[in-house]
Structures are given as structure tokens and as C-alpha cells.
Design an enzyme around this catalytic site. Structure first.
Site, mmCIF file in Angstrom:
data_model
loop_
_atom_site.group_PDB
_atom_site.id
_atom_site.type_symbol
_atom_site.label_atom_id
_atom_site.label_comp_id
_atom_site.label_asym_id
_atom_site.label_seq_id
_atom_site.Cartn_x
_atom_site.Cartn_y
_atom_site.Cartn_z
ATOM 1 N N ASP A 357 0.851 -1.222 -0.017
ATOM 2 C CA ASP A 357 -0.093 -0.053 0.056
ATOM 3 C C ASP A 357 0.718 1.385 -0.075
ATOM 4 O OD1 ASP A 357 -2.763 1.318 0.540
ATOM 5 O OD2 ASP A 357 -1.636 1.890 2.331
ATOM 6 N N GLU A 393 1.417 -0.600 -4.924
ATOM 7 C CA GLU A 393 0.838 0.797 -5.296
ATOM 8 C C GLU A 393 1.529 1.938 -5.635
ATOM 9 O OE1 GLU A 393 -3.476 2.525 -3.800
ATOM 10 O OE2 GLU A 393 -1.851 2.177 -2.276
#
Length: 710
Positions: A357, A393
Site C-alpha cells: 500500500d 501501489e
């Protein structure tokens, strides 16, 4: 007498205390007790606090007197798995200098393998006095132990039997992004006692569904132990997604039925036995402690100045994550913690990869994002981690935060350019045909460098963050009021289209148009180079009622409604995945650049108008160019002599006359999204028209492919 001043209780008299050793970090079984090791560069004194098994009573505080460098360590003889503990750290409380030590606050071991108890929101969790005119510079002396989860000593041993990682090749990977609870809470085939748990997720009905789809990897939203934000609890909500990590080594307890690590390990073993990889969405960019107004739970109290990136002399936190703080991976011990965590999940829990993330945070050095920075160097040289799947990401909100395509091999990257470009193309936005041509060839303009593979791009149309596929074709405006933020949260521009009616409708024409749009989006996803990712529930028509930021909706908004599953759509998705698996041309390792192949002199990519003409320079800039046809073969550089070819048509315009390429004697129609019931029969196609709003897929009848398309 208080625990601070009381002598060791009688039960500890048979538990010899020793210096221990500075490795491994956390609590580790030694055969005759437990070794504890914890990092702090700036603490003046650290105490180990032992609790009853239910975590409610603090039994004693043992000073940790041994220190090697910045690692404090102690050995307690006779302790066994299940022992409950925490730390207290003494040192300067000087927020202006970055130090927030407060021994009144019990601290969770950053290496805790399991937790006892849940966080109870209380002002006593704060290192400062709420309401004081001095704000976070004030000091709070209330004990927080009653409100903080404690660490539990864990024996990670497990009977793995003949468990082997599936090791699915990157080119063959199809990812299914899922949430443990949302996937199982309403599943009628999952035992009621196991719904919402790791064991329920790996139950036979769920595995059978994944097999039916043909996916090769399940990517789980965060399962590291996390915290429900205080502002959400005040609204009667929960942090459903879990992007608020408290412990990087402990599985989230709310998804357990027995509260034991073996439940998670059993889930992984069952998925492996089914040939499915397990990928974890991990959040090493920030912690649940928030900014200077947040609670003191672990890292802040152990060594705030080391664990976090600080600004303004040290009082305030760098907030490249939008969550209040940013972990400092440029510090060697913080980087070590992340690397130890990753290795733990691979070696002890057997997971197959990670999705990072806000990964730009992990690669941001003093001078900005660096693809050769410490984190990337560490992970790529690691003999354990370099062989698992790594997905980034590639953005955050910090300076230079958008880094799509900048990550080093072997990282995959979430490709939001694919998501937005494909959405806009099928929405009918003008001038998107050139963009689509780049997306279906793996976004080479972003990823074709430094020896990276065409599978570097993780292609997706939807993910947990945003509209579901059903809502993408049903709403033009988000409806996030249930989140309690007056509909201000979530993506503002989703490139969605309601196809004539906002929200639910019974109009058969609108429903038919929506169903066709979904099939077109899914077909484009599966027929593009790269690694496709499906959002769990899209294959059954799951709707969140227009909420495109359902992070706090631990309810029927997010839980998949299996009773209303669109079985026809599920079957269609399974056909798409099977076609991709049967046709290696659709999932190549090398990028395609329209270069001629030595085996037949034909380019590996040939673009067409539907009437057979080759698009000229002006055509690519013509907003009326809405029907893109492409002929694909195995890459020229690969030296593959097979004459197989596929021909795909992506038409977001009106019906058009079709002339099939003459590079092969005959083409077989495999798929027509306007006729989802159509099945190939092995004969040459006589189709002479491209239907409006359609995707067509043909294959040559002159060669053979691996497997027979369904």
C-alpha cells in the site's frame, strides 16, 4: 504496593532471569523460556511487563538491563507459549525534539505475533493531557494498560505436511482481490461459525467458486492486526478495510474463530492444495498511532524519533500517507522490522507475495523517490523475498508521489492508467482509442525499460477503492453519506456511467446496456497484456449502493450478497479467464512492438480499422475512431515459430462492416460480448459486421494453441 515497586511475585521465583540475547527481535521460545528483544535508540530504561493470560492484571515489571547497541534484551526462564506481555519505556518527554516517552503507557511489542484483548478507546491512551492548553506538549500520567492490546508469546510451528507454494508464473497469474469477512459473511455454503474468518475463506464452497472462475491468486485486504479509528467508533462504524496497522507480525484477531495462528496457516495450506496463491495487502507506510494528537500504543512510546519521519524540529509528523504519520524506512532498524515481518509471513506462514500500500513511501529517500533505495535493495537481494510476488501501489500524496512505471524488476505495479483509460473508452469519451491501444499492449510506455516484463502491469477496472463493477455502470455520482463525512470522501471522478438511469432500475433496456458494458470492460481486462486483477463480487454483480469508499462499511454494503448472484455473469467471467489461459498470445512475457517475426515475416502486432485498412497517423487523432482492431502473434523477439494469431475488436461506437485480416486463411470466432451465450464450434467465421458496443475475439485456424478455448 504497585507493580512498579513490588518485588517479583512468588510464581516468578522459579523463572530464572538472564541477560538473553539481542536476536531474534520480539519474543522467541528458547526451549527453557522466552527471550525478549526490543529496539530503542533513545530510551533511558525499558521494562518488560508480564500479565495474566487474559491480559487484565499486570503481574510484574522486569527491568531490561542488558543492551547491545540499541537492542534491549532479557531472558525469562520457564515462560511458555501463551505468556502475555508488553513494554514500558522511560526517557525524555520532549515533543519539540521528537521524543514522546511516557512509562505510564503500556506499549505493544512491534514484533508481537499475536494479541490479547482489543483496543479500548480512552483518553488514557494519549501521552498528552487532552484539553490542556499546552496541547500535545502536556503530559498524561494515567496508566493505559487496561485499554491496550497485549502481545502474546507464540509457537509458530505447524504441521505443513507436503505444502508447496504453487509458484504460478507471472504471465499466468490472475488475481482476485478479496476481503476475508466480506467474502464469507453472507455465503450460504460456509458454516455459520466460520463466516467472516480465515477458515471460512478457505472452506470448500469458496475454493470451488475460485476454481470455477479460474483465478490463480487471492489477494487479501489487510490482515495484519489493525485498529478501528476513534472517529469511526464514535460514529458507530469500523475500519472495515484494515489500512490502520497496529502490528506487522500478528494476524488480525477479528477474523479468527479460535484466536490461534494455526487458523491462518491452515487457510494458506488449503489454498495451496487448491493451486491458489495467497498475496497479502500490507501497510508498511504508516501506523495506527496517527499524528501528534494520536494515541501512544507502540512505536511512538518506544522511540518516536526513530520510527517516524518527523518535521519542524521533531514535534510534527511528515504526512506523505494522508493518515497522520509516515514510517521512517530510511532508519536501519525500521527497515529491518519491515524485512523481518515480510520474511516471517513467507517462512512461517507460507504466503506467496505482497501488495504494498502507498509503496512510494517505501522508496522515498532524503532526495525523493529512489528505485535503487534501501528498501528496494534490501528486498531484491533477500533470498527469501526475491522469489515471491511483489506488487506496488505506485503512489502516495507526498512530493513526487506518483511513480507508475518507476519500480524495479521484479515488482508488479497497480496500473491506474489502465483503469481510467479503459473506463473512459467504454464510457464513450472521445479520443481514447490511442490510449486503449497502449493499455492492451501492457502499457509499454511506462513499463518497457530496465529488462522489465510485460507482466509488470497489474491491470484492473475496479478494486476495493472505488466503485464496484455494478456501480460503475449504475451511478454517475458517488453516494458515501453512510461514511459520516457528508459525501466528501472517496474519488470525485470515477469515469462512471449509469447508462440512462441513476441507481437501481427495472428498465430492461438499461439493464441490458449495463450487462453489455460490464462484459466489455471485463473482456478488455482479460484480453490485455499484463496481469489482470478482479475485484471480489464483480463476477456476481455485487453493488455497494453507489458508495465508492466503503472503508467503514462492515455491513451489507460491503458483504457479498451470494443469494442474488448473477450466475450468467459468473459463467462469462470464467469463460474469459479460460480463454486467456488457452491463448498464450494474450499473456506474453515480452512487450509487443509491431516488429517482424523471422519465422513468417509478419509483425507481432498489426492494427486495423474494422474494414481492414491500417490506421494512419491522422486516424489515431480522430475522435471518431472508436472501433479498434488488433492482430496479435507471439513476440518477434521470442523466436516462437508458431503461426497462431488472435484478432480482437474493441468497438465503443456504432455497428460497422468487418473485414477479417487476410494474413491467415480463416478465423474462428471465440467470443462476442453482445451474444454471451455464443460458443465456438471450430469452424471458420463468416461474421461481416462488428456489433455496436462490443468486444470480439477470433483465433486463427491455421495453427494450434495450448488448450482448447471453451
Amino acid at each position: 504496593m504497585t507493580p512498579q515497586t513490588a518485588p517479583p511475585p512468588a510464581w516468578l521465583s522459579g523463572h530464572a532471569l538472564g541477560p538473553g540475547r539481542p536476536w531474534p527481535m520480539g519474543a522467541s521460545l528458547t526451549g527453557d523460556g522466552v527471550n525478549f528483544a526490543v529496539f530503542s535508540a533513545n530510551a533511558e530504561r525499558i521494562e518488560l511487563c508480564l500479565f495474566t493470560h487474559d491480559g487484565r492484571k499486570e503481574l510484574c515489571r522486569l527491568p531490561i538491563v542488558e543492551r547491545e547497541g540499541d537492542i534491549w534484551h532479557i531472558h525469562v526462564g520457564g515462560l511458555t507459549p501463551g505468556a502475555v506481555y508488553g513494554f514500558r519505556a522511560h526517557g525524555p518527554y520532549a515533543p519539540e525534539q521528537g521524543h514522546r516517552f511516557n512509562p505510564h503507557k503500556l506499549l505493544l511489542d512491534p514484533y508481537a505475533r499475536a494479541l490479547e484483548g482489543r483496543l479500548k478507546w480512552s483518553d488514557a491512551l494519549m501521552g498528552y493531557r487532552i484539553g490542556s492548553p499546552r496541547g500535545d506538549l502536556s503530559y498524561d500520567s494515567r496508566d493505559s494498560a487496561f485499554a491496550v492490546p497485549k502481545a502474546v508469546v507464540v509457537d509458530p510451528s505447524f504441521s505443513w505436511g507436503n505444502d508447496q507454494p504453487p509458484r504460478i508464473p507471472r504471465t499466468d497469474t490472475v488475481i482476485y482481490e478479496a476481503h476475508v469477512k466480506s467474502m464469507t459473511e453472507l455465503h450460504p455454503g460456509v458454516d455459520r461459525g466460520l463466516r467472516g474468518t480465515y477458515l471460512g475463506l478457505a472452506s470448500d464452497p469458496v475454493i470451488e467458486h475460485l476454481h470455477r472462475l479460474g483465478v490463480t491468486a487471492i489477494e487479501l485486504l489487510p490482515v495484519h492486526a489493525f485498529v478501528d479509528d476513534r472517529f469511526l467508533v464514535a460514529r458507530g462504524l469500523r475500519n472495515h478495510w484494515g489500512y490502520n496497522t497496529l502490528g506487522f507480525f500478528a494476524p488480525e484477531p477479528r477474523y479468527m474463530s479460535k484466536g490461534a495462528l494455526w487458523e491462518f496457516q491452515t487457510m494458506v495450506r488449503r489454498f495451496h492444495a487448491a493451486g491458489i496463491e495467497v498475496i497479502l495487502d500490507v501497510v508498511y507506510n504508516h501506523s495506527a498511532e496517527g499524528d501528534e494528537w494520536g494515541p501512544t500504543l507502540s512505536f511512538r512510546g518506544l522511540d518516536n524519533a526513530s520510527y517516524y519521519r518527523l518535521g519542524d524540529g521533531g514535534r510534527h509528523y511528515v504526512n506523505d500517507t494522508g493518515t497522520g504519520n509516515t514510517l521512517n524506512l530510511t532508519h536501519p532498524m525500521v527497515l529491518r522490522m519491515v524485512m523481518d515481518s515480510l520474511r516471517y509471513w513467507v517462512e512461517e506462514v507460507h504466503v506467496d507475495g505482497f501488495r504494498f500500500d502507498l509503496a512510494t513511501v517505501l522508496g522515498r529517500e532524503a532526495q525523493g523517490f529512489d528505485p535503487n533505495g534501501g528498501f528496494f535493495d534490501a528486498i531484491r537481494q533477500d533470498p527469501v523475498l526475491s522469489r515471491v510476488k511483489l506488487i506496488a501501489e505506485p503512489w502516495d500524496i507526498g512530493p513526487g508521489g506518483y511513480q507508475l512505471g518507476a519500480y524495479p524488476h521484479p515488482f508488479h505495479e497497480w496500473n491506474d492508467r489502465f483503469r481510467d483509460g479503459v473506463r473512459r473508452f467504454w464510457k464513450g469519451d472521445a479520443g481514447l482509442t490511442p490510449d486503449l491501444s497502449a493499455r492492451i499492449l501492457g502499457s509499454a510506455e511506462r513499463f518497457d525499460h530496465s529488462g522489465r516484463a510485460a507482466s509488470s502491469s497489474v491491470n484492473f477496472v475496479t478494486s476495493h477503492d472505488g466503485f464496484t463493477l455494478e456501480d460503475l455502470v449504475s451511478y454517475t455520482v458517488r453516494r458515501n453519506f453512510a461514511n459520516g463525512e457528508e459525501n466528501r470522501d472517496g474519488h470525485h471522478e470515477s469515469h462512471s456511467d449509469n447508462l440512462g438511469v441513476e441507481g437501481p432500475t427495472k428498465d430492461p433496456r438499461v439493464l441490458a446496456a449495463r450487462a453489455l458494458r460490464k462484459r466489455n470492460l471485463l473482456a478488455t481486462l482479460m484480453f490485455s497484456q499484463g496481469v489482470p486483477m478482479l475485484l471480489a463480487g464483480d463476477e456476481i454483480g455485487h453493488s455497494q449502493g453507489g458508495n465508492n469508499n466503503a472503508y467503514a462499511q462492515d455491513n451489507e454494503t460491503s458483504w457479498l450478497d451470494w443469494a442474488r448472484a448473477d450466475q450468467a455473469l459468473t459463467d462469462f467471467v470464467a469463460r474469459l479467464v479460460a480463454l486467456r489461459r488457452a491463448l498464450p498470445i494474450l499473456r506474453q512475457r515480452r512487450f509487443l512492438h509491431a516488429r517482424k517475426r523471422q519465422c513468417d515475416g509478419l509483425p507481432d502486432v498489426i492494427w486495423h480499422h474494422p474494414d481492414g485498412r491500417a490506421p494512419q497517423s491522422g486516424d489515431w487523432h480522430d475522435p471518431a475512431f472508436r472501433c479498434l482492431c488488433v492482430e496479435l502473434r507471439m513476440q518477434a523477439e521470442g523466436g516462437d515459430p508458431k503461426p497462431d494469431a488472435v484478432f480482437a475488436v474493441f468497438n465503443t461506437g456504432t455497428a460497422a462492416a468487418l473485414r477479417l485480416p487476410r494474413t491467415v486463411p480463416a478465423w474462428e470466432l471465440l467470443l462476442d460480448t453482445t451474444r454471451p451465450e455464443f460458443l465456438p464450434d471450430g469452424t471458420a467465421s463468416t461474421l461481416r459486421e462488428v456489433p455496436a458496443q462490443s468486444v470480439l475475439l477470433f483465433r486463427s485456424l491455421t495453427g494450434t494453441s495450448k488448450g482448447d478455448p471453451p
